[in-house]
Design a protein around this motif. Sequence first.
Motif, PDB file in Angstrom:
ATOM      1  N   ARG A 127       0.840  -1.198   0.000  1.00  0.00           N
ATOM      2  CA  ARG A 127       0.000   0.000   0.000  1.00  0.00           C
ATOM      3  C   ARG A 127       0.875   1.248   0.000  1.00  0.00           C
ATOM      4  NH1 ARG A 127      -2.733   0.687   5.859  1.00  0.00           N
ATOM      5  NH2 ARG A 127      -0.839   0.913   7.054  1.00  0.00           N
ATOM      6  N   ILE A 129       1.307   5.125   1.655  1.00  0.00           N
ATOM      7  CA  ILE A 129       0.930   5.964   2.783  1.00  0.00           C
ATOM      8  C   ILE A 129       1.343   7.388   2.451  1.00  0.00           C
ATOM      9  CG2 ILE A 129       1.275   6.438   5.250  1.00  0.00           C
ATOM     10  CD1 ILE A 129      -0.143   3.784   4.673  1.00  0.00           C
ATOM     11  N   HIS A 169      -3.346  11.882   7.148  1.00  0.00           N
ATOM     12  CA  HIS A 169      -2.781  10.755   6.417  1.00  0.00           C
ATOM     13  C   HIS A 169      -3.655  10.352   5.237  1.00  0.00           C
ATOM     14  CE1 HIS A 169      -0.119  10.300   9.845  1.00  0.00           C
ATOM     15  NE2 HIS A 169      -1.187  10.278  10.620  1.00  0.00           N
ATOM     16  N   VAL A 171      -4.146   6.909   2.677  1.00  0.00           N
ATOM     17  CA  VAL A 171      -3.832   5.489   2.525  1.00  0.00           C
ATOM     18  C   VAL A 171      -4.421   5.024   1.197  1.00  0.00           C
ATOM     19  CG1 VAL A 171      -4.118   3.173   3.503  1.00  0.00           C
ATOM     20  CG2 VAL A 171      -3.900   5.146   5.046  1.00  0.00           C
ATOM     21  N   GLU A 173      -4.833   1.513  -0.790  1.00  0.00           N
ATOM     22  CA  GLU A 173      -4.676   0.059  -0.658  1.00  0.00           C
ATOM     23  C   GLU A 173      -5.726  -0.689  -1.448  1.00  0.00           C
ATOM     24  OE1 GLU A 173      -4.829  -0.680   3.535  1.00  0.00           O
ATOM     25  OE2 GLU A 173      -6.862   0.034   3.727  1.00  0.00           O
TER      26      GLU A 173
END
Length: 173
Positions: A127, A129, A169, A171, A173
């Motif tokens: 993934r 970040i 943040h 993400v 994925e």
Amino acid sequence: MIRYASIALAILATGVWADTRNVYLQAQDGTQVRIATVEISDSGTYSVEMESDPFANHFLSMRPFRCLEGPKKHWCHVPYPYEIARDISTDLTDLEYDFLFVWKGAGEYGINMWNGIYYKLEAEGDRLIGTLLELDMDLLSAPPDAGNLRPLKAADLHASDPDSHWLPHMVIE
């Protein structure tokens, strides 16, 4: 730049990324808001489909914005307005440019483009970040020189205190 190129090439070489991925913005407490899906080809080109449900329409500073409404701050998506290759075969910059935001206080009427948000992406396993950096979005108010698909420089991006922001943040994925 070489570091990011090798990360992108390693991700693509594994074949792990040649599919559809979800894009989330994440609060300090781990709560995630799904904002988009990214369709990535074997060659590293990609397309982005922004979600509509989590965003509210706002008309700010004489422009329409799609914003995530937080308790104290709103996160407004700023689609990159210039040419972009949408290719992560050599680095992740194009993907970073697709997820530019500007924040505003929840009770504020207008928007200040110097409150720009840039998520610097790095691979973590299978993934990506994104770490929140700040920038003055006024840097993008005029088109870059012809052929310059990457007008933002490292000096334009500034570290931020993650505790001072609602969604520090990203993400993928």
